[in-house]
Motif scaffolding. Structure first.
Motif, PDB file in Angstrom:
ATOM      1  N   ARG A  74       6.137 101.600  14.225  1.00  0.00           N
ATOM      2  CA  ARG A  74       7.284 101.410  13.341  1.00  0.00           C
ATOM      3  C   ARG A  74       6.831 101.400  11.880  1.00  0.00           C
ATOM      4  N   TYR A  75       7.803 101.679  10.975  1.00  0.00           N
ATOM      5  CA  TYR A  75       7.503 101.633   9.550  1.00  0.00           C
ATOM      6  C   TYR A  75       7.333 100.175   9.104  1.00  0.00           C
ATOM      7  N   VAL A  76       6.449  99.963   8.158  1.00  0.00           N
ATOM      8  CA  VAL A  76       6.049  98.613   7.746  1.00  0.00           C
ATOM      9  C   VAL A  76       7.248  97.798   7.264  1.00  0.00           C
ATOM     10  N   ASN A  77       7.622  96.807   8.061  1.00  0.00           N
ATOM     11  CA  ASN A  77       8.692  95.847   7.744  1.00  0.00           C
ATOM     12  C   ASN A  77      10.063  96.493   7.533  1.00  0.00           C
ATOM     13  N   ASP A  78      10.196  97.786   7.801  1.00  0.00           N
ATOM     14  CA  ASP A  78      11.461  98.480   7.577  1.00  0.00           C
ATOM     15  C   ASP A  78      12.410  98.200   8.737  1.00  0.00           C
ATOM     16  N   GLY A  79      13.481  97.450   8.459  1.00  0.00           N
ATOM     17  CA  GLY A  79      14.409  97.071   9.510  1.00  0.00           C
ATOM     18  C   GLY A  79      13.913  95.943  10.396  1.00  0.00           C
ATOM     19  N   PHE A  80      12.823  95.310  10.021  1.00  0.00           N
ATOM     20  CA  PHE A  80      12.273  94.207  10.812  1.00  0.00           C
ATOM     21  C   PHE A  80      13.143  92.958  10.643  1.00  0.00           C
ATOM     22  N   SER A  81      13.254  92.179  11.700  1.00  0.00           N
ATOM     23  CA  SER A  81      13.842  90.849  11.594  1.00  0.00           C
ATOM     24  C   SER A  81      12.854  89.935  10.870  1.00  0.00           C
ATOM     25  N   GLY A  82      13.330  88.739  10.506  1.00  0.00           N
ATOM     26  CA  GLY A  82      12.434  87.783   9.858  1.00  0.00           C
ATOM     27  C   GLY A  82      11.223  87.468  10.714  1.00  0.00           C
ATOM     28  N   GLY A  83      11.455  87.291  12.005  1.00  0.00           N
ATOM     29  CA  GLY A  83      10.353  86.989  12.912  1.00  0.00           C
ATOM     30  C   GLY A  83       9.377  88.136  13.037  1.00  0.00           C
ATOM     31  N   GLU A  84       9.894  89.367  13.070  1.00  0.00           N
ATOM     32  CA  GLU A  84       9.019  90.539  13.175  1.00  0.00           C
ATOM     33  C   GLU A  84       8.159  90.715  11.924  1.00  0.00           C
ATOM     34  N   LYS A  85       8.726  90.424  10.757  1.00  0.00           N
ATOM     35  CA  LYS A  85       7.938  90.517   9.527  1.00  0.00           C
ATOM     36  C   LYS A  85       6.766  89.540   9.554  1.00  0.00           C
ATOM     37  N   LYS A  86       7.022  88.331  10.026  1.00  0.00           N
ATOM     38  CA  LYS A  86       5.957  87.337  10.067  1.00  0.00           C
ATOM     39  C   LYS A  86       4.932  87.673  11.161  1.00  0.00           C
ATOM     40  N   ARG A  87       5.390  88.255  12.270  1.00  0.00           N
ATOM     41  CA  ARG A  87       4.450  88.695  13.304  1.00  0.00           C
ATOM     42  C   ARG A  87       3.573  89.833  12.790  1.00  0.00           C
ATOM     43  N   ALA A  88       4.142  90.695  11.949  1.00  0.00           N
ATOM     44  CA  ALA A  88       3.350  91.770  11.348  1.00  0.00           C
ATOM     45  C   ALA A  88       2.238  91.204  10.470  1.00  0.00           C
ATOM     46  N   GLU A  89       2.524  90.114   9.757  1.00  0.00           N
ATOM     47  CA  GLU A  89       1.504  89.460   8.944  1.00  0.00           C
ATOM     48  C   GLU A  89       0.386  88.904   9.824  1.00  0.00           C
ATOM     49  N   VAL A  90       0.769  88.294  10.942  1.00  0.00           N
ATOM     50  CA  VAL A  90      -0.225  87.733  11.860  1.00  0.00           C
ATOM     51  C   VAL A  90      -1.047  88.855  12.501  1.00  0.00           C
ATOM     52  N   LEU A  91      -0.409  90.002  12.777  1.00  0.00           N
ATOM     53  CA  LEU A  91      -1.141  91.148  13.313  1.00  0.00           C
ATOM     54  C   LEU A  91      -2.195  91.626  12.318  1.00  0.00           C
ATOM     55  N   GLN A  92      -1.858  91.633  11.041  1.00  0.00           N
ATOM     56  CA  GLN A  92      -2.856  91.980  10.017  1.00  0.00           C
ATOM     57  C   GLN A  92      -4.037  91.021  10.072  1.00  0.00           C
ATOM     58  N   MET A  93      -3.753  89.737  10.221  1.00  0.00           N
ATOM     59  CA  MET A  93      -4.834  88.759  10.345  1.00  0.00           C
ATOM     60  C   MET A  93      -5.720  89.078  11.531  1.00  0.00           C
ATOM     61  N   GLY A  94      -5.089  89.487  12.657  1.00  0.00           N
ATOM     62  CA  GLY A  94      -5.853  89.794  13.856  1.00  0.00           C
ATOM     63  C   GLY A  94      -6.804  90.952  13.656  1.00  0.00           C
ATOM     64  N   LEU A  95      -6.378  91.947  12.892  1.00  0.00           N
ATOM     65  CA  LEU A  95      -7.241  93.095  12.638  1.00  0.00           C
ATOM     66  C   LEU A  95      -8.316  92.800  11.595  1.00  0.00           C
ATOM     67  N   LEU A  96      -7.911  92.139  10.517  1.00  0.00           N
ATOM     68  CA  LEU A  96      -8.835  91.930   9.408  1.00  0.00           C
ATOM     69  C   LEU A  96      -9.783  90.760   9.639  1.00  0.00           C
ATOM     70  N   ARG A  97      -9.346  89.787  10.437  1.00  0.00           N
ATOM     71  CA  ARG A  97     -10.163  88.610  10.764  1.00  0.00           C
ATOM     72  C   ARG A  97     -10.807  88.000   9.519  1.00  0.00           C
ATOM     73  N   PRO A  98      -9.988  87.493   8.618  1.00  0.00           N
ATOM     74  CA  PRO A  98     -10.517  86.929   7.372  1.00  0.00           C
ATOM     75  C   PRO A  98     -11.269  85.629   7.612  1.00  0.00           C
ATOM     76  N   SER A  99     -12.082  85.274   6.641  1.00  0.00           N
ATOM     77  CA  SER A  99     -12.746  83.972   6.689  1.00  0.00           C
ATOM     78  C   SER A  99     -11.766  82.858   6.358  1.00  0.00           C
ATOM     79  N   MET A 100     -10.789  83.176   5.480  1.00  0.00           N
ATOM     80  CA  MET A 100      -9.820  82.186   5.031  1.00  0.00           C
ATOM     81  C   MET A 100      -8.452  82.826   4.944  1.00  0.00           C
ATOM     82  N   ALA A 101      -7.479  82.285   5.665  1.00  0.00           N
ATOM     83  CA  ALA A 101      -6.113  82.804   5.656  1.00  0.00           C
ATOM     84  C   ALA A 101      -5.193  81.790   5.000  1.00  0.00           C
ATOM     85  N   ILE A 102      -4.401  82.255   4.040  1.00  0.00           N
ATOM     86  CA  ILE A 102      -3.396  81.436   3.370  1.00  0.00           C
ATOM     87  C   ILE A 102      -2.038  81.919   3.848  1.00  0.00           C
ATOM     88  N   MET A 103      -1.232  81.022   4.380  1.00  0.00           N
ATOM     89  CA  MET A 103       0.060  81.399   4.950  1.00  0.00           C
ATOM     90  C   MET A 103       1.159  80.692   4.163  1.00  0.00           C
TER      91      MET A 103
END
Length: 270
Positions: free
Chosen positions: A142-171
């Motif tokens: 799907r296109y990035v956050n295009d037509g996403f519900s509020g929950g889907e937008k936040k899940r997309a952010e968490v998916l980014q965390m899963g891929l990038l695996r940062p040392s420090m995440a600010i939410m």
């Protein structure tokens, strides 16, 4: 890793926004593997803190230091901070019509790791993250956050965390605009990532800074420490029980104490 065990360390931070000081001497330390919650009333400086940590140019550090794994990052651009392991999940994620999640995520991973990530490696990381977060593969097309519900937008952010695996995440107010079901789903994703090493197999776990108004998110993500931010400073710190006390009593019992103490300091009352 920092010599004192902290992945993020903030010392006497002062921040101006358009000539007005919003953060007024904030100090904080978040060890790797811990979740710290920042709570506070509207206007206390929570989102200012999040944007400052990530390097938004509108927020000017006038005093103090920000360290990520013992490196001073106050002078770095946002992309340089991301390359060093800092991640910000935004309160209001932006839609990017025409750009698929998969292309966006691969570009982000390439930028953060500063190398051309092979397709097989990227796909493996993506599939692993989708599975861990219990997300369907179609989400990535799907296109990035295009037509996403509020929950889907936040899940997309968490998916980014899963891929990038940062040392420090600010939410930043991840629970904003979510209903109970979406909140639970997003919280499950964050909890799944708490035990994933940030730096690969055997590495340190990520630190997480949760910025929120309400205790409800902390029903699902148990913080190691809770900090109350008011008038640009941390005025109270405690365990998860502090969040429950705030939910029951509100903020007035703390803010009134702080205001009274400052009046005495300023000589308004004796």
């Amino acid at each position: 890793m920092s010599s004192n065990g902290a992945v993020l360390r903030i010392e006497d931070l002062h921040v101006d926004v358009e000539g007005k000081e919003i953060v007024q001497g904030l100090s904080l330390s978040v060890p790797a593997g811990e979740v710290h919650a920042i709570m506070g009333p509207n206007g206390s400086g929570k989102s200012t803190l999040a944007n400052t940590l990530m390097g938004h140019p509108r927020y000017k550090v006038t005093q103090g230091h920000i360290y990520l794994k013992d490196e001073e990052i106050s002078g770095l651009r946002p992309d340089e901070r991301a390359q060093r392991g800092l991640f910000l999940a935004m309160q209001y994620p932006t839609a990017i019509p025409g750009v698929t999640m998969v292309n966006f995520l691969r570009a982000a991973m390439k930028s953060v790791q500063q190398r051309d990530v092979p397709i097989r490696e990227f796909r493996t990381r993506l599939m692993d993250s989708l599975a861990m977060l219990k997300m369907d593969e179609s989400f990535a097309r799907r296109y990035v956050n295009d037509g996403f519900s509020g929950g889907e937008k936040k899940r997309a952010e968490v998916l980014q965390m899963g891929l990038l695996r940062p040392s420090m995440a600010i939410m930043d107010e991840t629970d904003s605009g979510l209903d109970i079901d979406a909140l639970r789903t997003v919280a499950e994703g964050i909890n799944a990532l708490r035990d994933v090493p940030a730096d690969g197999e055997g590495g340190e776990k990520m630190g997480i800074l949760l910025i929120t108004h309400y205790q409800r998110l902390l029903n699902y993500i148990k913080p190691d420490r809770v900090h109350v931010l008011y008038r640009g400073r941390i005025v109270r710190t405690g365990g998860s029980e502090l969040a429950a006390e705030l939910e029951a009593k509100g903020y007035d019992w703390i803010t009134n104490e702080v205001d009274a103490a400052r009046e005495v300091e300023d000589g308004v009352k004796i």
